[in-house]
Design a protein around this motif. Structure first.
Motif, short mmCIF file in Angstrom:
data_model
loop_
_atom_site.label_atom_id
_atom_site.label_comp_id
_atom_site.label_asym_id
_atom_site.label_seq_id
_atom_site.Cartn_x
_atom_site.Cartn_y
_atom_site.Cartn_z
N LEU A 152 0.82 -1.22 0.00
CA LEU A 152 0.00 0.00 0.00
C LEU A 152 0.85 1.27 0.00
O LEU A 152 0.32 2.36 0.19
CB LEU A 152 -0.93 0.02 1.21
CG LEU A 152 -2.24 -0.77 1.10
CD1 LEU A 152 -3.04 -0.65 2.38
CD2 LEU A 152 -3.08 -0.31 -0.08
N SER A 157 1.08 1.70 -5.00
CA SER A 157 -0.30 2.15 -5.26
C SER A 157 -0.43 2.76 -6.65
O SER A 157 -1.43 2.56 -7.35
CB SER A 157 -0.75 3.16 -4.19
OG SER A 157 -0.80 2.55 -2.92
N HIS A 420 -6.43 -1.27 -1.67
CA HIS A 420 -6.38 -0.32 -2.79
C HIS A 420 -7.81 -0.01 -3.23
O HIS A 420 -8.48 -0.87 -3.82
CB HIS A 420 -5.60 -0.91 -3.96
CG HIS A 420 -4.15 -1.12 -3.68
ND1 HIS A 420 -3.22 -0.10 -3.74
CD2 HIS A 420 -3.46 -2.22 -3.29
CE1 HIS A 420 -2.02 -0.57 -3.43
NE2 HIS A 420 -2.14 -1.85 -3.16
#
Length: 885
Positions: A152, A157, A420
């Motif tokens: 993350l 990302s 996400h």
């Protein structure tokens, strides 16, 4: 070089933390990143990112030992080596952990809201999420920790969003309403791979569905889930079933509802099963969903996301809001009261449970995001078929192909908050969906600012599938991507070939045009000593940190490497780790002896020794190096560990060090210095060979050998010489053969180990010449008072004999043993062995035992029987030898 004496005993807990600190405070684990074109001498492997919630278990220890062995071996070969570390955000697992913590505080994530809840998850991650990384460092994992990534983090990302948007723009990601596996506890869809199918005891309820035109008649249908009847859209029969031909197209009364449903014909129905009539509930059963599509039946959802009965016109008011199992009880009771319950049968069937929550899953109709996976699967299948990617062992290719050839579209959305978030925005004015790499300010369809982002997050495996290239900086063009992608090898267990391996191959080929790795080494799964899966409930878990604390990380690592045979399962017994702790002690004691007797000598790989024993050990070292290198190249870690064990314990410690003592305690100064040098040179060589598997003890001894500033972790791999004195090897091999034969007879005849005895060797003149030059060595190793020679065809009366390939060894036994007493002792042992053999033969001859006992128990009895029979043969041979005297 160090001038202090090594501690008398090896204490891993005193050594490992200091060595670890040295490594971590240096650049030892960092690769040299090339500025131009990637050099050929690079090696890269990505760590399978453990869950951020995780704590090290034996499966982790196993896979990371194998990986670290490969990494350290390649680093020693001078390659710019990157082992890319990181952790996975583990959507469901992490959210469950934090929700449990909140529950203890009387808080609920929905009451908190998304932003506050995610703040708490990030807080938890910062405080507790690094546990497994710390534990990996304790095990000696030589990752480049400066490059640690998290699925993350910002860079990853960006990679995830780029892939999602690109696939959406190509039409390979779409949103659709379909049945999914629904977890009513976690309130999210889960993939087929996250379903545990468990055999459980249940019931078949046989229900009466009256004819609409004549309620006095009825069809009987059986179900394991009577509460879903409110979602029924039809009853199906087989089109060729003559019993029901006249009913096809007719209407039935759906009990308890007042609604009617049609009788349809579909070949899905098995006319031999039950009554041959099947209720069709398209919104709550995967097979029924397919039947419903073929017949254009309505999709009637009757459950809430929490698996309560829906407040809907299709659900009678009485049942609305009831939990599914509560509703089941009421439905069954009401059917019985109305005379519509024909019978109830006990029934064992497969239940799908979530692998995280363990809740019974529901087939559930929801809007989800999917990847049209077959266009991605085709190149991934081709890559393995054409050898761009190699599975080791190769038979795992079959498993890969079976799944890939039958692959279904991938549901990638999850109804969670941690993960996400899907980059899609819905317009409340025109219903347009905007999918964007950046957060849009308005609708891309109509320009309205009334847009909201999708609440769902992506399946954790979506981001994990990008791991080999997202961690190297993709989609940016980076020096690391140029140098280290494709990676060299992936090491993982067979249980995630589908979850992870296949998806990395598909994503890697799609977005880089290259395979993500060249080799996939699939290792077995760790079981307990009886072959059972380790679990806390069974109480058979072997904790790697506990074992490391008790026996040392190297003993555990060596055990795991020695167990890494091809196959599905390997059995681990704590006694094996304890045994390899003894191996570490043996190494320590041998090195301590060498250092205590080194004087001013130093290792010298250019030395060409004069003494046969020194020439022999260097040749044996090079043979071991060749065997280890060959084994590691083929991913045969057990063979590498075995070759190291046999050389270090057997060849170096038991033979060479004992032989060296003869020279060291002699008067020849030149021979003594040569032997001191060769002892150190051979030690230096095998420390390098052992280092990839046992880094702590080897690094410690290396610094004792070369000084406190020396570092084995960044030294060079042992390179075998091309030239060796094969005659010296042959001569020492004959010495070992003769000494072994003498020791064997002494053991069989129960001769006092400390007593010096006479030996006679009958052999050819050439063999005598070879052996006579080593007479002092042989007498010392075999504890001989005298050694004499006879012609090869000579016989010796009253002596035990050991026939060898080119000689016969005689030990005159007069005065050494009481033959009568020795025979009595052996006969007594033989009688006891016969009883033990008979007992085990009886067990194995008992069909009930063989059929009902666990496989591991039967195998253990067979092994014990083989060992007992071998002992019988040994004693019978000793008795025969004594009787011949």
């Amino acid at each position: 070089m160090s001038q202090h004496e090594l501690a008398k005993t090896y204490d891993p807990q005193a050594v490992e933390p200091a060595i670890n600190e040295q490594w971590l405070n240096s650049d030892a684990f960092r690769p040299k990143v090339a500025s131009g074109d990637a050099p050929d001498d690079s090696f890269c492997m990505v760590i399978p990112p453990p869950n951020v919630t995780g704590s090290l278990h034996m499966g982790h220890a196993f896979t990371f030992t194998i990986q670290d062995t490969l990494v350290r071996w390649n680093r020693l070969q001078g390659k710019s080596t990157l082992w890319q570390p990181g952790t996975d955000h583990a959507g469901i697992a992490t959210q469950m952990v934090v929700e449990r913590l909140l529950d203890k505080e009387g808080l609920n994530r929905r009451d908190m809201g998304r932003a506050r809840f995610l703040d708490r998850v990030w807080d938890w991650k910062e405080e507790s999420g690094g546990t497994i990384v710390h534990q990996l460092k304790q095990m000696g994992a030589s990752c480049d920790w400066s490059r640690e990534r998290f699925t993350l983090d910002e860079g990853l990302s960006n990679s995830v969003r780029e892939v999602f948007v690109s696939l959406y723009e190509e039409g390979l990601i779409y949103r659709g309403k379909r049945l999914v596996n629904w977890d009513p506890v976690l309130e999210t869809a889960v993939s087929d791979l996250e379903v545990e199918h468990v055999e459980e005891q249940g019931y078949f309820w046989h229900m009466c569905y009256p004819y609409a035109d004549d309620p006095s008649k009825h069809l009987i249908v059986a179900t394991t889930r009577p509460e879903t009847m409110f979602g029924d859209a039809a009853v199906a029969v087989h089109p060729d079933d003559e019993r029901y031909q006249s009913l096809i197209g007719k209407e039935l009364l759906l009990p308890l509802t007042g609604r009617t449903i049609p009788v349809i014909a579909d070949s899905y129905v098995d006319p031999e099963f039950g009554t041959g009539c099947v209720k069709i509930t398209p919104a709550h059963d995967f097979n029924d969903y397919d039947v419903g599509k073929r017949h254009n039946l309505p999709l009637i959802n009757i459950l809430t996301p929490q698996a309560h009965m829906l407040d809907d016109e299709h659900v009678p008011e009485k049942y609305r809001g009831m939990e599914r199992y509560e509703a089941r009880e009421h439905v069954v009771a009401d059917l019985d009261a109305e005379g519509l319950l024909h019978k109830v049968e006990e029934h064992t069937h497969q239940i799908g449970r979530g692998d995280r929550s363990h809740a019974v899953l529901e087939p559930y109709l929801t809007d989800q995001w999917y990847v049209d996976i077959k266009p991605l699967a085709a190149p991934a299948i081709k890559a393995v078929k054409e050898g761009e990617i190699r599975f080791v062992p190769q038979y795992w290719e079959k498993t890969y192909f079976e799944w890939m050839n039958n692959i279904q579209d991938w549901c990638i959305s999850r109804q969670l908050w941690w993960g996400h978030r899907i980059p899609a925005w819905y317009c409340s004015d025109c219903n347009h969906i905007s999918v964007s790499r950046t957060t849009p300010e308005c609708c891309e369809g109509c320009g309205s600012s009334h847009i909201r982002q999708d609440e769902d997050v992506l399946d954790t495996w979506f981001s994990s599938g990008l791991w080999p290239f997202s961690t190297l900086g993709w989609p940016e063009k980076t020096a690391e991507m140029d140098q280290f992608y494709p990676t060299n090898v992936l090491v993982t267990g067979f249980d995630i070939i589908f979850f992870w391996v296949a998806r990395m191959i598909m994503m890697g080929l799609k977005f880089t045009g290259k395979v993500p790795f060249k080799d996939v080494y699939i290792h077995a799964l760790i079981r307990d000593a009886e072959g059972q899966k380790m679990s806390k409930s069974k109480g058979n878990v072997i904790d790697p940190l506990e074992m490391s604390g008790k026996y040392g990380a190297d003993a555990l690592r060596f055990t795991l490497a020695h167990m890494a045979t091809p196959g599905r399962d390997v059995k681990l017994d704590e006694s094996r780790i304890e045994s390899n702790r003894n191996f570490m002690n043996k190494i320590w004691n041998a090195a301590r002896f060498v250092f205590m007797n080194r004087a001013e000598a130093k290792p010298d790989s250019s030395l060409r020794p004069e003494l046969d024993i020194n020439r022999w050990i260097l040749a044996e070292l090079d043979r071991a190096a060749t065997d280890v290198h060959k084994a590691l190249t083929a991913y045969r870690f057990n063979e590498a560990a075995g070759a190291l064990y046999n050389f270090i314990w057997g060849t170096y410690c038991d033979w060479y060090v004992e032989a060296a003592k003869v020279v060291l305690w002699g008067d020849d100064a030149l021979a003594k210095f040569e032997t001191q040098t060769v002892m150190l040179t051979a030690l230096e060589g095998w420390l390098k060979l052992l280092h990839p598997i046992c880094p702590y003890i080897t690094e410690t001894l290396w610094q004792e050998l070369h000084g406190v500033d020396a570092r084995l972790v960044t030294a060079s791999w042992h390179t075998p010489r091309a030239d060796h004195d094969t005659d010296a090897v042959r001569r020492i091999s004959k010495v070992i053969e003769v000494v072994s034969a003498i020791r064997s007879i002494r053991g069989e005849m129960n001769v006092n180990p400390g007593k010096r005895i006479d030996a006679i060797v009958a052999c050819s003149e050439q063999v005598k010449v070879d052996l006579d030059a080593q007479q002092q060595l042989m007498k010392s190793l075999a504890r001989l008072e005298s050694l004499s020679w006879l012609d090869s065809d000579a016989e010796v009366e009253g002596a035990a004999v050991a026939p060898l390939a080119e000689a016969k060894v005689y030990l005159p036994l007069a005065g050494l043993i009481d033959i009568k007493e020795e025979l009595a002792r052996l006969e007594k042992n033989l009688t006891k062995l016969a009883k033990d053999v008979s007992m085990r033969e009886g067990k194995l001859g008992n069909a009930k035992f063989c059929d009902n006992a666990p496989d591991a128990v039967v195998a253990k009895v067979k092994t014990e029987l083989d060992e007992l029979r071998a002992k019988q043969d040994e004693i019978k041979a000793a008795i025969k030898r004594l009787k011949s005297l």
